[in-house]
Structures are given as C-alpha cells and as structure tokens.
Write a protein that holds these residues in place. Sequence first.
Motif, short mmCIF file in Angstrom:
data_model
loop_
_atom_site.label_atom_id
_atom_site.label_comp_id
_atom_site.label_asym_id
_atom_site.label_seq_id
_atom_site.Cartn_x
_atom_site.Cartn_y
_atom_site.Cartn_z
N LYS A 135 0.82 -1.22 0.00
CA LYS A 135 0.00 0.00 0.00
C LYS A 135 0.85 1.27 0.00
N THR A 152 1.47 -3.38 -5.99
CA THR A 152 1.18 -2.24 -5.12
C THR A 152 -0.05 -1.48 -5.61
N THR A 153 -0.70 -0.78 -4.70
CA THR A 153 -1.86 0.01 -5.07
C THR A 153 -1.48 1.44 -5.46
N GLN A 163 -3.85 6.02 -6.55
CA GLN A 163 -3.99 4.71 -5.93
C GLN A 163 -5.04 3.90 -6.69
#
Length: 313
Positions: A135, A152-153, A163
């Motif tokens: 994150k 990953t965001t 994001q």
Amino acid sequence: MGVAKALGKAAIDLGQQTLKGFAKKGYTKDLAPQVVKSLTDHINITKGVDIPEMETMFKGMKAGDEVAYESFNDFSKTLSAADQYQSNVDEMTRTVRGYTRPDAVENLRQLGGQTKFGKTARTIQGPVPPRLDDKTFAQGAKTQEEAIMGGTTKFVKGDDPFQIRNYAAGYAPKGQTTKVGTRKTTGRGITAEGNTRKINEALATDPNITPEETAEFGRLMAQAAAEGMDGDHIIEVSRVANAVRNMSPERKAAYFEIMRRTGTPTGNHPKNIQKLSKEMNQVVKPAQIRALDNALRGMDKRGKSLLEDLLGI
C-alpha cells in the motif's frame, strides 16, 4: 562455444568482473553480500552502461564526499525497488493459480484497455497478482500497469500520486484509479511543492546543523544502505515538519533551541538515525505509526483525556 553463447556468457560475467575490480580498489569492502548481488545483477541487466558513473560514486564515497553518499542512497533505493519487484513477480507466479475469478484473471492478463484509437497492449509480461498487498509508493511505479505488476496500489503519474481501488472486482478487474490527496501520501509523495520527503527533511532539520554533522548523516545513511538496511529517522521528519511548518521564524528558532538544549536531535542529524531492516522500516514501523494515529484519533471521540480514561473517570 558459439559466438552468441560466448557473448551471452560475457554479458552475465560483466557484473561479477566489475564488482571484483571494485573490490580490489577497496570500494566494496563495507557492502553486504545482498547489496553486492543487487549491483552485480544491475550491471548484467543494463549491460554495464552506467559502470563509469558507479565508479565515480564509489570513489567519492571512499573520499568521504557528501554528494556521493547521497547518490549511493538514492541508487540503493532504486536497486531495492527492483529487487522487490522481482520478488513480487516470483510470488505472483506461485499464487496466481489459486485465484478463482476467471473473468478477472482473463481481463488482468490483457492489462490493456479499449480507447478510441484501439486496444492498448500490455508492456510488462508475466503473471498478474491475485491481490495488491503493498500500500506504499516504495515500488516507484509510474503507471497503473507497473503498479499492478509490482503488487502495489500506489503509483505516481507525472507529478500526481494515484492509488488503485477495488482491484480484481468483477466489474473492473484492473481496479479504479483515483488521485491521492497530499496528506495521504504519508510525507513520501510528490506534490506541487516538489519532493515531499526532501521538503519535510529540510523543515525538520535544525538550521544550525554543522557541515560536519550533515556529512556524518550522509555517511551513516550510505553505510546502512551498504549493509542492505534502511537508515531510519528515529523521530519522524513528517511529524516535526508538520509541527514547524507554519511557525513564525522566531518561534521556529526557539523550538530548535529547546531541542538542542534537551539533546533531542531531529531531521537529518546523525544522532537521529538508526539502522532498521527493510521489513521493519517499510512494513512494521509504518503499521505501528498508523495504529498510534488511529488510537489518538479515537481519543478525540471519547470526549475525555487519556488520564481520565485510565482512571475510569
């Protein structure tokens, strides 16, 4: 041995040969084995295009040059992100077979999108992850595709942090991208003001820090990177930066005077640095800070002080 095979072996050996040469010159004696391996792999992958720049950097570090230390810190972070990306790809290979959403899997395999100009093709090959566990912005992803393949965001497009939400949902398998507010980048993103981390470090560092202390800070950060660890600020720079950001010059000067008198170093002072493993610094500590922040926010909702709460009043 054929010519092509010989050339391939030479390319693979280039990293090892270069690092052996660096070792003979005393450049790598303090580097941890995993850092040496990362450097070797980097040279092999890039075919040694930046060997001269690397040697200049190591020469500077050997001579105690502050700029060289900072260059090595930045370079080691890039290598770390690349290693983490490969680790994520390996994990995806192991886990993607257990993902049971055929519709999402098929869409994610494509990773492209339909535009008025036609279907866009994916540019990174390999299995897609069943979930995005990271994150943070640590992967350095520049596109949604890079973020997904890095597990990953978060990614930074241009100067804007984004994001990915609702990843692998049936209606939007690639997830939906939204711009992240500056506050939500946790002090590590890129904002209209520039690099948030560097801005926060400048704000949190005593203006009266000496050149010798600045140089020692750089040396300690480079030493941590050389050992395959992270140089971590003991007192978080983002918290100090937020405290002093809107202070008047007089009040800010008084603040740092108190810190000096009480022996409380802040910002990029060499005594405000500790060595932590990458997992401890990038996963465990941020989780602890988030838990603390959530607890502090929860105190506001109780309508009583912490002492009153402990006393059961």
